[in-house]
Design a protein around this motif. Structure first.
Motif, PDB file in Angstrom:
ATOM      1  N   LEU A  23      -2.263   1.536  -6.782  1.00 12.09           N
ATOM      2  CA  LEU A  23      -1.593   0.828  -5.698  1.00 12.09           C
ATOM      3  C   LEU A  23      -0.734   1.800  -4.902  1.00 12.09           C
ATOM      4  CD1 LEU A  23      -0.516  -1.698  -4.157  1.00 12.09           C
ATOM      5  CD2 LEU A  23       1.180  -1.920  -6.007  1.00 12.09           C
ATOM      6  N   LEU A  24      -0.939   1.839  -3.590  1.00 11.15           N
ATOM      7  CA  LEU A  24      -0.091   2.604  -2.685  1.00 11.15           C
ATOM      8  C   LEU A  24       0.725   1.614  -1.877  1.00 11.15           C
ATOM      9  CD1 LEU A  24      -2.260   4.699  -3.468  1.00 11.15           C
ATOM     10  CD2 LEU A  24      -2.089   5.594  -1.164  1.00 11.15           C
ATOM     11  N   MET A  25       2.051   1.748  -1.965  1.00 11.00           N
ATOM     12  CA  MET A  25       2.949   0.849  -1.246  1.00 11.00           C
ATOM     13  C   MET A  25       4.158   1.625  -0.752  1.00 11.00           C
ATOM     14  SD  MET A  25       4.507  -1.243  -4.531  1.00 11.00           S
ATOM     15  CE  MET A  25       5.702  -2.172  -3.608  1.00 11.00           C
ATOM     16  N   GLU A  26       4.881   1.044   0.190  1.00 11.80           N
ATOM     17  CA  GLU A  26       6.065   1.700   0.716  1.00 11.80           C
ATOM     18  C   GLU A  26       7.047   1.976  -0.417  1.00 11.80           C
ATOM     19  OE1 GLU A  26       6.784   0.022   5.087  1.00 11.80           O
ATOM     20  OE2 GLU A  26       6.532  -1.543   3.565  1.00 11.80           O
ATOM     21  N   GLY A  27       7.692   3.136  -0.341  1.00  6.92           N
ATOM     22  CA  GLY A  27       8.548   3.590  -1.424  1.00  6.92           C
ATOM     23  C   GLY A  27       9.709   2.688  -1.765  1.00  6.92           C
ATOM     24  N   GLU A  28      10.347   2.117  -0.771  1.00  6.35           N
ATOM     25  CA  GLU A  28      11.533   1.300  -1.024  1.00  6.35           C
ATOM     26  C   GLU A  28      11.211  -0.169  -1.280  1.00  6.35           C
ATOM     27  OE1 GLU A  28      14.504   2.532  -1.581  1.00  6.35           O
ATOM     28  OE2 GLU A  28      13.674   4.523  -1.240  1.00  6.35           O
ATOM     29  N   LYS A  29       9.962  -0.546  -1.094  1.00  7.25           N
ATOM     30  CA  LYS A  29       9.578  -1.940  -1.298  1.00  7.25           C
ATOM     31  C   LYS A  29       9.538  -2.239  -2.790  1.00  7.25           C
ATOM     32  CE  LYS A  29       6.480  -4.003   1.418  1.00  7.25           C
ATOM     33  NZ  LYS A  29       5.168  -4.416   1.984  1.00  7.25           N
ATOM     34  N   PRO A  30      10.129  -3.364  -3.212  1.00  2.88           N
ATOM     35  CA  PRO A  30      10.079  -3.698  -4.643  1.00  2.88           C
ATOM     36  C   PRO A  30       8.674  -4.118  -5.053  1.00  2.88           C
ATOM     37  CG  PRO A  30      11.174  -5.445  -3.405  1.00  2.88           C
ATOM     38  CD  PRO A  30      10.903  -4.333  -2.434  1.00  2.88           C
ATOM     39  N   PHE A  31       8.290  -3.734  -6.255  1.00  2.00           N
ATOM     40  CA  PHE A  31       6.978  -4.104  -6.781  1.00  2.00           C
ATOM     41  C   PHE A  31       7.112  -5.357  -7.626  1.00  2.00           C
ATOM     42  CE2 PHE A  31       3.920  -3.716 -10.389  1.00  2.00           C
ATOM     43  CZ  PHE A  31       2.801  -4.094  -9.662  1.00  2.00           C
ATOM     44  N   ARG A  32       6.322  -6.366  -7.284  1.00  2.00           N
ATOM     45  CA  ARG A  32       6.297  -7.612  -8.042  1.00  2.00           C
ATOM     46  C   ARG A  32       4.860  -7.870  -8.504  1.00  2.00           C
ATOM     47  NH1 ARG A  32       9.630  -8.079  -4.098  1.00  2.00           N
ATOM     48  NH2 ARG A  32      11.804  -8.535  -4.473  1.00  2.00           N
ATOM     49  N   THR A  33       4.687  -7.787  -9.788  1.00  2.00           N
ATOM     50  CA  THR A  33       3.364  -7.948 -10.374  1.00  2.00           C
ATOM     51  C   THR A  33       2.722  -9.268  -9.955  1.00  2.00           C
ATOM     52  OG1 THR A  33       4.154  -6.721 -12.280  1.00  2.00           O
ATOM     53  CG2 THR A  33       2.098  -7.893 -12.552  1.00  2.00           C
ATOM     54  N   LYS A  34       3.496 -10.343  -9.958  1.00  2.00           N
ATOM     55  CA  LYS A  34       2.973 -11.673  -9.651  1.00  2.00           C
ATOM     56  C   LYS A  34       2.327 -11.702  -8.268  1.00  2.00           C
ATOM     57  CE  LYS A  34       4.505 -16.438  -9.088  1.00  2.00           C
ATOM     58  NZ  LYS A  34       5.663 -17.332  -9.093  1.00  2.00           N
ATOM     59  N   GLU A  35       2.986 -11.106  -7.282  1.00  2.00           N
ATOM     60  CA  GLU A  35       2.462 -11.116  -5.910  1.00  2.00           C
ATOM     61  C   GLU A  35       1.138 -10.361  -5.816  1.00  2.00           C
ATOM     62  OE1 GLU A  35       3.482 -12.796  -3.287  1.00  2.00           O
ATOM     63  OE2 GLU A  35       5.156 -13.643  -4.419  1.00  2.00           O
ATOM     64  N   LEU A  36       1.074  -9.214  -6.458  1.00  2.00           N
ATOM     65  CA  LEU A  36      -0.160  -8.428  -6.417  1.00  2.00           C
ATOM     66  C   LEU A  36      -1.264  -9.128  -7.209  1.00  2.00           C
ATOM     67  CD1 LEU A  36      -1.703  -5.909  -5.571  1.00  2.00           C
ATOM     68  CD2 LEU A  36      -0.858  -4.805  -7.650  1.00  2.00           C
ATOM     69  N   SER A  37      -0.945  -9.619  -8.382  1.00  2.00           N
ATOM     70  CA  SER A  37      -1.934 -10.304  -9.218  1.00  2.00           C
ATOM     71  C   SER A  37      -2.606 -11.440  -8.464  1.00  2.00           C
ATOM     72  CB  SER A  37      -1.280 -10.864 -10.485  1.00  2.00           C
ATOM     73  OG  SER A  37      -0.850  -9.815 -11.305  1.00  2.00           O
ATOM     74  N   LYS A  38      -1.801 -12.213  -7.739  1.00  2.00           N
ATOM     75  CA  LYS A  38      -2.314 -13.345  -6.978  1.00  2.00           C
ATOM     76  C   LYS A  38      -3.324 -12.884  -5.917  1.00  2.00           C
ATOM     77  CE  LYS A  38       1.157 -15.724  -5.655  1.00  2.00           C
ATOM     78  NZ  LYS A  38       2.237 -16.375  -4.886  1.00  2.00           N
ATOM     79  N   GLN A  39      -3.021 -11.766  -5.243  1.00  2.00           N
ATOM     80  CA  GLN A  39      -3.869 -11.310  -4.146  1.00  2.00           C
ATOM     81  C   GLN A  39      -5.165 -10.642  -4.616  1.00  2.00           C
ATOM     82  OE1 GLN A  39      -1.988  -9.521  -0.662  1.00  2.00           O
ATOM     83  NE2 GLN A  39       0.002 -10.139  -1.490  1.00  2.00           N
ATOM     84  N   ILE A  40      -5.142 -10.024  -5.791  1.00  2.00           N
ATOM     85  CA  ILE A  40      -6.357  -9.335  -6.241  1.00  2.00           C
ATOM     86  C   ILE A  40      -7.099 -10.102  -7.336  1.00  2.00           C
ATOM     87  CG2 ILE A  40      -5.461  -7.073  -5.563  1.00  2.00           C
ATOM     88  CD1 ILE A  40      -5.034  -6.501  -8.585  1.00  2.00           C
ATOM     89  N   GLY A  41      -6.528 -11.228  -7.782  1.00  2.00           N
ATOM     90  CA  GLY A  41      -7.195 -12.044  -8.785  1.00  2.00           C
ATOM     91  C   GLY A  41      -7.257 -11.407 -10.157  1.00  2.00           C
ATOM     92  N   SER A  42      -6.227 -10.664 -10.517  1.00  2.00           N
ATOM     93  CA  SER A  42      -6.172 -10.032 -11.836  1.00  2.00           C
ATOM     94  C   SER A  42      -4.815 -10.333 -12.470  1.00  2.00           C
ATOM     95  CB  SER A  42      -6.373  -8.521 -11.719  1.00  2.00           C
ATOM     96  OG  SER A  42      -6.338  -7.920 -12.995  1.00  2.00           O
ATOM     97  N   ALA A  43      -4.825 -11.125 -13.517  1.00  2.00           N
ATOM     98  CA  ALA A  43      -3.575 -11.512 -14.172  1.00  2.00           C
ATOM     99  C   ALA A  43      -3.117 -10.454 -15.163  1.00  2.00           C
ATOM    100  CB  ALA A  43      -3.764 -12.841 -14.892  1.00  2.00           C
ATOM    101  N   ARG A  44      -1.866 -10.548 -15.494  1.00  2.00           N
ATOM    102  CA  ARG A  44      -1.252  -9.715 -16.535  1.00  2.00           C
ATOM    103  C   ARG A  44      -1.385  -8.215 -16.281  1.00  2.00           C
ATOM    104  NH1 ARG A  44       0.051 -13.272 -21.147  1.00  2.00           N
ATOM    105  NH2 ARG A  44      -0.953 -15.215 -20.665  1.00  2.00           N
ATOM    106  N   LEU A  45      -1.001  -7.808 -15.101  1.00  2.00           N
ATOM    107  CA  LEU A  45      -1.027  -6.382 -14.774  1.00  2.00           C
ATOM    108  C   LEU A  45       0.157  -5.681 -15.426  1.00  2.00           C
ATOM    109  CD1 LEU A  45      -1.877  -6.452 -10.965  1.00  2.00           C
ATOM    110  CD2 LEU A  45      -3.376  -5.774 -12.844  1.00  2.00           C
ATOM    111  N   SER A  46      -0.078  -4.462 -15.847  1.00  2.00           N
ATOM    112  CA  SER A  46       1.008  -3.622 -16.360  1.00  2.00           C
ATOM    113  C   SER A  46       0.704  -2.181 -15.947  1.00  2.00           C
ATOM    114  CB  SER A  46       1.119  -3.742 -17.875  1.00  2.00           C
ATOM    115  OG  SER A  46      -0.068  -3.288 -18.484  1.00  2.00           O
TER     116      SER A  46
END
Length: 189
Positions: A78-101
């Protein structure tokens, strides 16, 4: 953090003290005709370190996160803006992959030939089996220039995002997934 105050054009002249995967990055970029500037520095471990490097580099540096699902059957960069907080739930929802770590250092080494702190889009060149799916947060995908490490966090390259998307990724056969990660946490009522 110590940064060499000069932004160099192209690969280093003395490559004997450079890692093989770093040299491989320069070789592939040169082969593809992708121009780049380079800044050398002591190891950058944090986004705060990268913010200092950006001033000499002249390009934004994104956060590079290597993730996997619980079963370790799907891996993501995942490439994202440096200061943006990472939230697993938001990404999981968009890519259809649960329980990311976060992927283990061993998996990062096995698939991308990098260690924690050195993850980069350039490391996809080592993922010959296409085990790691590239995910770009839309703002990063729209950058004109991007700063990224050449598989080691003691140098950072200033690259054209258009050349990454139109030359580098097609050469590798990589099609990124675009996502839109939120800036701020939404309040729950």
């Amino acid at each position: 953090m110590t940064i060499h105050p000069i932004r160099f054009t192209g690969r280093p002249t003395g490559e004997t003290d450079r890692l093989p995967q770093e040299i491989a990055c320069y070789d592939l970029l040169d082969q593809l005709g992708i121009s780049y500037d380079r800044v050398d520095h002591t190891a950058a471990h944090t986004i705060a370190d990268c913010a200092v490097i950006e001033k000499v580099l002249g390009a934004p540096i994104c956060k590079n996160l290597v993730l996997c699902n619980r079963q370790k059957t799907s891996f993501y960069l995942l490439l994202m803006e440096g200061e943006k907080p990472f939230r697993t739930k938001e990404l999981s929802k968009q890519i259809g992959s649960a329980r990311l770590s976060f992927a283990s250092p061993e998996d990062m080494e096995a698939y991308l030939h990098v260690t924690p702190g050195s993850a980069t889009i350039l490391a996809l060149m080592f993922d010959r089996g296409h085990r790691v799916q590239l995910i770009l947060d839309r703002p990063v995908a729209e950058w004109v220039r991007i700063g990224c490490h050449p598989c080691i966090n003691t140098s950072t390259l200033n690259l054209s995002m258009a050349e990454i998307r139109n030359k580098f990724l097609p050469y590798l056969g990589v099609e990124p997934i675009l996502v839109e990660l939120p800036e701020e946490r939404e309040e729950v009522h």
